[in-house]
Design a protein around this motif. Structure first.
Motif: not given
Length: 181
Positions: A122, A127, A131-132, A135, A139, A156, A163, A170, A173
């Motif tokens: 990240l 991204c 994508d987040v 992944s 989310a 995580h 994010a 992006y 974070l």
């Protein structure tokens, strides 16, 4: 001042500086642009968008889209147009338009579909929202704090994160202090 791809990129960066001023400053240096040029590009773009011919603004500025098609959203069929921009290789700026041509959404996407990423991957401007979401199981997308801002909450290794995105790209974070995103 004319208005082309460079100016459009600068107008996008104007909003990105809300969350990631350092990244924007580095990009300005690499482009040989100033903060004054960024502000002027944003002002000019705002005039284009709010003019009576505003819907045609992107096509006029960026030329024909690299992709044009339709997508179903519920019972509606919406238009999709995407443009590749040099400042963000591998991503495209997408405009989703409703059946009457009105812009419903505009943000960056990965043209070949969302990529699965590791937490360490990240990186700012590397991204997009999809994508987040792809992944990190569980989310959840949520609204950002300003126009064209989005957020994705996820966990995580037992830690909650948010994010933050501008135009779906992006930016940074943030750790959620109380542990509940």
């Amino acid at each position: 001042m004319g208005f082309g791809i460079r100016e459009f990129e600068l107008s996008l960066m104007h909003r990105m500086r809300d969350l990631n001023a350092e990244q924007v400053e580095d990009a300005l240096k690499n482009m040989g642009a100033s903060w004054a040029e960024l502000r002027a590009a944003h002002t000019h773009w705002t005039r284009i968008v709010h003019a009576s011919r505003g819907r045609a603004g992107l096509r006029r500025v960026l030329g024909p889209p690299s992709y044009q098609g339709v997508t179903p959203i519920g019972s509606l069929t919406c238009g999709v147009r995407r443009w590749a921009l040099p400042a963000w290789p591998g991503l495209e700026f997408e405009v989703l338009a409703g059946p009457g041509g009105e812009v419903w959404n505009q943000w960056f996407v990965r043209p070949r579909g969302d990529a699965a990423m590791a937490f360490a991957d990240l990186t700012p401007w590397g991204c997009v929202v999809g994508d987040v979401v792809t992944s990190f199981p569980g989310a959840a997308q949520c609204e950002g704090g300003a126009p064209h801002h989005w957020a994705v909450d996820f966990a995580h290794d037992g830690t909650a994160y948010r994010a933050r995105f501008v135009y779906g790209l992006y930016q940074r974070l943030d750790r959620v202090p109380d542990g509940s995103a």
